[in-house]
Design an enzyme around this catalytic site. Sequence first.
Site, PDB file in Angstrom:
ATOM      1  N   LYS A   1       0.819  -1.217   0.000  1.00 26.12           N
ATOM      2  CA  LYS A   1       0.000   0.000   0.000  1.00 26.12           C
ATOM      3  C   LYS A   1       0.852   1.266   0.000  1.00 26.12           C
ATOM      4  O   LYS A   1       2.037   1.258   0.315  1.00 26.12           O
ATOM      5  CB  LYS A   1      -0.972  -0.022   1.183  1.00 26.12           C
ATOM      6  CG  LYS A   1      -2.085  -1.054   0.984  1.00 26.12           C
ATOM      7  CD  LYS A   1      -3.164  -0.979   2.043  1.00 26.12           C
ATOM      8  CE  LYS A   1      -4.300  -1.955   1.722  1.00 26.12           C
ATOM      9  NZ  LYS A   1      -5.366  -1.929   2.750  1.00 26.12           N
TER      10      LYS A   1
ATOM     11  N   ARG B   1      -3.343 -10.610   5.160  1.00 31.65           N
ATOM     12  CA  ARG B   1      -3.810 -10.580   3.771  1.00 31.65           C
ATOM     13  C   ARG B   1      -2.704  -9.973   2.907  1.00 31.65           C
ATOM     14  O   ARG B   1      -2.296  -8.832   3.135  1.00 31.65           O
ATOM     15  CB  ARG B   1      -5.090  -9.747   3.650  1.00 31.65           C
ATOM     16  CG  ARG B   1      -5.705  -9.701   2.250  1.00 31.65           C
ATOM     17  CD  ARG B   1      -6.951  -8.829   2.246  1.00 31.65           C
ATOM     18  NE  ARG B   1      -7.643  -8.862   0.966  1.00 31.65           N
ATOM     19  CZ  ARG B   1      -7.390  -8.050  -0.067  1.00 31.65           C
ATOM     20  NH1 ARG B   1      -6.411  -7.149   0.039  1.00 31.65           N
ATOM     21  NH2 ARG B   1      -8.078  -8.146  -1.186  1.00 31.65           N
TER      22      ARG B   1
END
Length: 269
Positions: free
Chosen positions: A215, A249
Amino acid sequence: MQQDNLTTTKIMGIINANNDSFYEGSRFKGLDAIEKINSLIQDGAQIIDIGGVSTKPGSLPISQDEELQRIKPICDLIFKEKIYEKVTLSIDSYTPKVIEYALKSGFTIVNDITGLQNDEVVKITAKYNATVIIMHMQGEPQNMQVNPTYKDVVSEVHQFFTKQIQKATQFGIKNIILDVGIGFGKSLEHNLSLLKNMDSFLDLDCEILIAASRKSMIDKITPSSINERLSGTLAIHLDSVRRGASLVRCHDVKEHHQALKVQEAIDNI
């Protein structure tokens, strides 16, 4: 506690059935998706999270029918080949029609980025006795990164979880996982505060998922393209596991499996 977290940490691999997810390496369709699922299982994934809609900052919603068209071929192959017997499957969606189709196809987890805002999603999840992942997001994907503001991000996310856990329980959902929503309506400072205080959510007695894979917060700390953020991802995820997360995840399953095993060996010596 640290040793227990590491020995029970589960890895969730990612499959995106769309062409605009932020990481190109997670995009698959049809038989290619099935091959990738099998590969992720071999690499160490216990759960596969499959979605048909991008939720990156600035992304726009699509219709339920279009989302279903994207996900249906993969669901059909999963059901036909009984992939659900080899791995736990999670549907990354907040639309009732898509979620129900997936749950009928052998999926057992609903990963809802809206955190159960839609009562129909709650009802369907309970109907199929599925596990739910309640994620926190301020705003919507198309506007969530436009000046996100909190007085106390950790406290406000905790309050949100408390409220949504109560809602889920009232509808009959028994198994709940929490996701603080790194990058979903949060500044870098907000993300860092949530990561540093991950253990603040342990009192809610739910599994905690960490999902910071590649991210943009990593780029804000040390300038890097999406393809250059594996190291930063591993740093965040390993630290989160030590602070209480038990589910990771990620896009890079093999690398996470190795990193977690090494950390486990160190802690268990």
